[in-house]
Motif scaffolding. Structure first.
Motif, PDB file in Angstrom:
ATOM      1  N   ARG A   1       0.857  -1.142   0.036  1.00  0.00           N
ATOM      2  CA  ARG A   1       0.252   0.137  -0.028  1.00  0.00           C
ATOM      3  C   ARG A   1       0.815   1.234   0.041  1.00  0.00           C
ATOM      4  NH1 ARG A   1      -4.257   0.924   4.027  1.00  0.00           N
ATOM      5  NH2 ARG A   1      -5.008   2.231   2.290  1.00  0.00           N
TER       6      ARG A   1
ATOM      7  N   SER B   1      -6.145   2.293  -7.428  1.00  0.00           N
ATOM      8  CA  SER B   1      -7.318   2.441  -6.368  1.00  0.00           C
ATOM      9  C   SER B   1      -7.836   1.293  -5.890  1.00  0.00           C
ATOM     10  CB  SER B   1      -8.174   3.564  -6.670  1.00  0.00           C
ATOM     11  OG  SER B   1      -9.294   3.684  -5.661  1.00  0.00           O
ATOM     12  N   ALA B   2      -8.185   0.607  -6.705  1.00  0.00           N
ATOM     13  CA  ALA B   2      -8.811  -0.790  -6.656  1.00  0.00           C
ATOM     14  C   ALA B   2      -7.920  -1.781  -5.844  1.00  0.00           C
ATOM     15  CB  ALA B   2      -9.268  -1.533  -7.926  1.00  0.00           C
TER      16      ALA B   2
ATOM     17  N   ASP C   1      -5.428  -0.832  -4.055  1.00  0.00           N
ATOM     18  CA  ASP C   1      -5.123  -0.500  -2.801  1.00  0.00           C
ATOM     19  C   ASP C   1      -6.278  -0.905  -1.797  1.00  0.00           C
ATOM     20  OD1 ASP C   1      -3.726   1.567  -0.826  1.00  0.00           O
ATOM     21  OD2 ASP C   1      -5.696   2.382  -0.774  1.00  0.00           O
ATOM     22  N   ASP C   2      -7.569  -0.888  -2.160  1.00  0.00           N
ATOM     23  CA  ASP C   2      -8.795  -1.108  -1.523  1.00  0.00           C
ATOM     24  C   ASP C   2      -8.515  -2.722  -1.219  1.00  0.00           C
ATOM     25  OD1 ASP C   2      -9.999   1.429  -1.662  1.00  0.00           O
ATOM     26  OD2 ASP C   2     -11.463   0.857  -3.290  1.00  0.00           O
TER      27      ASP C   2
ATOM     28  N   LYS D   1      -6.033  -3.126   1.781  1.00  0.00           N
ATOM     29  CA  LYS D   1      -6.477  -2.586   2.843  1.00  0.00           C
ATOM     30  C   LYS D   1      -8.006  -3.721   3.498  1.00  0.00           C
ATOM     31  CE  LYS D   1      -8.679   1.617   4.655  1.00  0.00           C
ATOM     32  NZ  LYS D   1      -9.273   2.817   4.548  1.00  0.00           N
ATOM     33  N   ALA D   2      -8.335  -4.005   2.570  1.00  0.00           N
ATOM     34  CA  ALA D   2      -9.579  -5.107   3.304  1.00  0.00           C
ATOM     35  C   ALA D   2      -8.794  -6.199   3.632  1.00  0.00           C
ATOM     36  CB  ALA D   2     -10.573  -5.182   2.129  1.00  0.00           C
TER      37      ALA D   2
END
Length: 258
Positions: free
Chosen positions: A59, A75-76, A78-79, A82-83
């Protein structure tokens, strides 16, 4: 099964931004894969910790290179990272609670009645840790996680049009900006609230990850001293954060155990 740290990144002096991205994501992917079995078999608490470190480092490199990447795919990814880190969070938090924060209390010469209470406390905490590891195992065996690994691999093999510039050109700018953020976040440290210290810890973590990412582009003597100082600061702030987290975990135990 054993756990494994991520290998130190080695970049050529002539590295481009794209090289940084691919090298860092490849290393992160390897670190994830090397620690999966350790988490599934619960051979060592370091396994889940190292998986979370790998996710955070990936990240971090996405954050550093954000202006030079295709926004939607970055962005996808990174999401997804993070999840995944969030799904591993409970296992890690309870590991720290049970293995690091409870033992000094249990061994601190408490009275017999207190010790009986601590046995009950530990039992409930172990149960919560088991639940956390069930969530971690479910993540690792899920199609969502398999898709995340595929997305990381895809990004490693993909050319990034906007990232074709010398790494050294933006490394110094990134490091200077993040260093300033640490200084700003650290003002009045002795009087800071846990939330403010948490923000400082995140700022320190970000500059450390960036420093480790770019360390091979700079003289070894300077980078070693700087990263060592950041590590000491991060460890101290991390322990304070663990204590703050423990208060939230205690509240959860009280609520669940009535």
């Amino acid at each position: 099964h054993t756990w494994a740290r991520g290998e130190a990144l080695v970049l050529a002096k002539t590295a481009r931004a794209e090289d940084v991205l691919h090298t860092a994501l490849s290393a992160g992917l390897q670190q994830l894969l090397h620690n999966e079995d350790c988490v599934l078999t619960r051979c060592d608490p370091e396994g889940v910790h190292q998986m979370r470190v790998a996710l955070r480092r990936m990240r971090s490199v996405l954050g550093v290179l954000k202006p030079h990447l295709e926004p939607q795919s970055a962005s996808a990814l990174d999401d997804g990272l993070k999840a995944a880190a969030r799904a591993l969070g409970a296992a890690r938090d309870w590991d720290v609670f049970v293995d690091e924060l409870l033992p000094p209390v249990v061994g601190g010469g408490a009275g017999q009645a207190d010790e009986a209470g601590l046995v009950v406390l530990r039992s409930h905490a172990e149960r919560a840790r088991d639940a956390g590891y069930q969530v971690a195992e479910a993540l690792i065996r899920s199609p969502v996680y398999a898709r995340l690994l595929s997305d990381i691999l895809s990004e490693v093999g993909c050319r990034s049009e906007g990232a074709d510039l010398p790494a050294i050109d933006f490394a110094t700018t990134v490091l200077a900006r993040r260093h300033r953020q640490v200084l700003k976040a650290g003002k009045g440290l002795a009087q800071q609230t846990p939330a403010q210290r948490h923000r400082l810890r995140i700022a320190v973590k970000k500059v450390r990850y960036a420093a480790e990412l770019f360390r091979s582009l700079y003289p070894a003597k300077k980078t070693t001293a700087y990263i060592s100082a950041l590590r000491v600061l991060q460890d101290g702030l991390g322990h304070l954060n663990d204590l703050s987290t423990a208060q939230h975990l205690m509240a959860q135990l009280i609520q669940s155990a009535h």
